[in-house]
Design a protein around this motif. Structure first.
Motif, PDB file in Angstrom:
ATOM      1  N   PHE A  72     143.443  46.198 -10.203  1.00 48.15           N
ATOM      2  CA  PHE A  72     142.741  44.917 -10.206  1.00 48.15           C
ATOM      3  C   PHE A  72     141.802  44.747  -9.006  1.00 48.15           C
ATOM      4  CE2 PHE A  72     146.523  44.162 -12.806  1.00 48.15           C
ATOM      5  CZ  PHE A  72     145.923  43.678 -13.957  1.00 48.15           C
ATOM      6  N   SER A  88     145.678  43.778 -19.815  1.00 49.40           N
ATOM      7  CA  SER A  88     144.598  43.801 -18.828  1.00 49.40           C
ATOM      8  C   SER A  88     144.533  45.153 -18.131  1.00 49.40           C
ATOM      9  CB  SER A  88     144.797  42.705 -17.778  1.00 49.40           C
ATOM     10  OG  SER A  88     144.667  41.443 -18.353  1.00 49.40           O
ATOM     11  N   ARG A  89     145.692  45.673 -17.739  1.00 46.15           N
ATOM     12  CA  ARG A  89     145.731  46.990 -17.077  1.00 46.15           C
ATOM     13  C   ARG A  89     145.175  48.080 -18.000  1.00 46.15           C
ATOM     14  NH1 ARG A  89     148.871  46.890 -12.402  1.00 46.15           N
ATOM     15  NH2 ARG A  89     150.237  45.092 -12.301  1.00 46.15           N
ATOM     16  N   SER A 111     143.101  47.730 -20.517  1.00 44.16           N
ATOM     17  CA  SER A 111     141.668  47.505 -20.696  1.00 44.16           C
ATOM     18  C   SER A 111     140.894  47.974 -19.473  1.00 44.16           C
ATOM     19  CB  SER A 111     141.410  46.019 -20.950  1.00 44.16           C
ATOM     20  OG  SER A 111     140.041  45.771 -21.046  1.00 44.16           O
ATOM     21  N   LEU A 112     141.372  47.627 -18.284  1.00 41.09           N
ATOM     22  CA  LEU A 112     140.700  48.044 -17.054  1.00 41.09           C
ATOM     23  C   LEU A 112     140.727  49.553 -16.875  1.00 41.09           C
ATOM     24  CD1 LEU A 112     141.785  45.340 -14.485  1.00 41.09           C
ATOM     25  CD2 LEU A 112     139.475  45.839 -15.268  1.00 41.09           C
ATOM     26  N   CYS A 168     150.132  40.126 -21.263  1.00 41.24           N
ATOM     27  CA  CYS A 168     148.740  39.961 -20.825  1.00 41.24           C
ATOM     28  C   CYS A 168     148.412  40.908 -19.676  1.00 41.24           C
ATOM     29  CB  CYS A 168     148.476  38.515 -20.412  1.00 41.24           C
ATOM     30  SG  CYS A 168     148.418  37.381 -21.794  1.00 41.24           S
ATOM     31  N   GLN A 169     149.343  41.035 -18.724  1.00 35.17           N
ATOM     32  CA  GLN A 169     149.124  41.935 -17.591  1.00 35.17           C
ATOM     33  C   GLN A 169     148.991  43.378 -18.066  1.00 35.17           C
ATOM     34  OE1 GLN A 169     152.442  41.164 -15.047  1.00 35.17           O
ATOM     35  NE2 GLN A 169     151.518  39.353 -14.129  1.00 35.17           N
ATOM     36  N   GLU A 182     144.600  39.035 -13.389  1.00 39.67           N
ATOM     37  CA  GLU A 182     145.510  39.652 -14.359  1.00 39.67           C
ATOM     38  C   GLU A 182     145.286  39.112 -15.768  1.00 39.67           C
ATOM     39  OE1 GLU A 182     149.455  39.277 -12.737  1.00 39.67           O
ATOM     40  OE2 GLU A 182     149.087  40.881 -11.304  1.00 39.67           O
ATOM     41  N   GLN A 183     144.545  38.014 -15.896  1.00 38.95           N
ATOM     42  CA  GLN A 183     144.227  37.452 -17.209  1.00 38.95           C
ATOM     43  C   GLN A 183     142.911  38.000 -17.760  1.00 38.95           C
ATOM     44  OE1 GLN A 183     144.741  35.630 -14.443  1.00 38.95           O
ATOM     45  NE2 GLN A 183     146.740  34.720 -14.765  1.00 38.95           N
ATOM     46  N   TYR A 184     142.337  39.001 -17.089  1.00 42.59           N
ATOM     47  CA  TYR A 184     141.109  39.637 -17.566  1.00 42.59           C
ATOM     48  C   TYR A 184     141.348  40.207 -18.959  1.00 42.59           C
ATOM     49  CZ  TYR A 184     137.266  42.963 -17.803  1.00 42.59           C
ATOM     50  OH  TYR A 184     136.153  43.658 -18.198  1.00 42.59           O
ATOM     51  N   PRO A 185     140.456  40.061 -19.888  1.00 40.41           N
ATOM     52  CA  PRO A 185     139.083  39.579 -19.829  1.00 40.41           C
ATOM     53  C   PRO A 185     138.924  38.076 -20.108  1.00 40.41           C
ATOM     54  CG  PRO A 185     139.436  40.600 -21.938  1.00 40.41           C
ATOM     55  CD  PRO A 185     140.747  40.704 -21.167  1.00 40.41           C
TER      56      PRO A 185
END
Length: 97
Positions: A41, A10-11, A13-14, A6-7, A68-71
């Motif tokens: 983040f 998220s990274r 995606s960001l 997940c981290q 870190e759970q984004y989105p």
């Protein structure tokens, strides 16, 4: 193992979104955003107050902390500049729906 995945997702995606924001900077010159060099983040932004409003002429600084759970979880937004607005808590947290 799942948390690490997940981290990383998220990274990725960001990073993709940040590159897109940088590419489209000229689309809205009244907004500038910067990602913390050491932590994807954490972002900051400068937003110019809209014309013909009480905020015209103002420049407002915001801090974004992205989980870190984004989105799956939304970012936390906080005004660093003092502001009075019905959607901004007196502690400068923004209520966005």
């Amino acid at each position: 193992m799942m948390v690490l995945f997940c981290q990383q997702a998220s990274r990725a995606s960001l990073f993709k979104e940040y590159k897109e924001v940088q590419r489209e900077k000229s689309a809205d010159p009244d907004i500038q955003s910067v990602c913390d060099d050491s932590n994807i983040f954490k972002w900051t932004a400068l937003i110019k107050g809209p014309s013909e409003t009480p905020y015209e002429g103002g420049v407002f600084q915001l801090a974004f902390v992205i989980p870190e759970q984004y989105p799956l979880l939304p970012p936390q937004v906080r005004f660093l500049t003092k502001i009075f607005h019905p959607n901004v808590h007196f502690k400068r947290s923004a209520w966005i729906s």
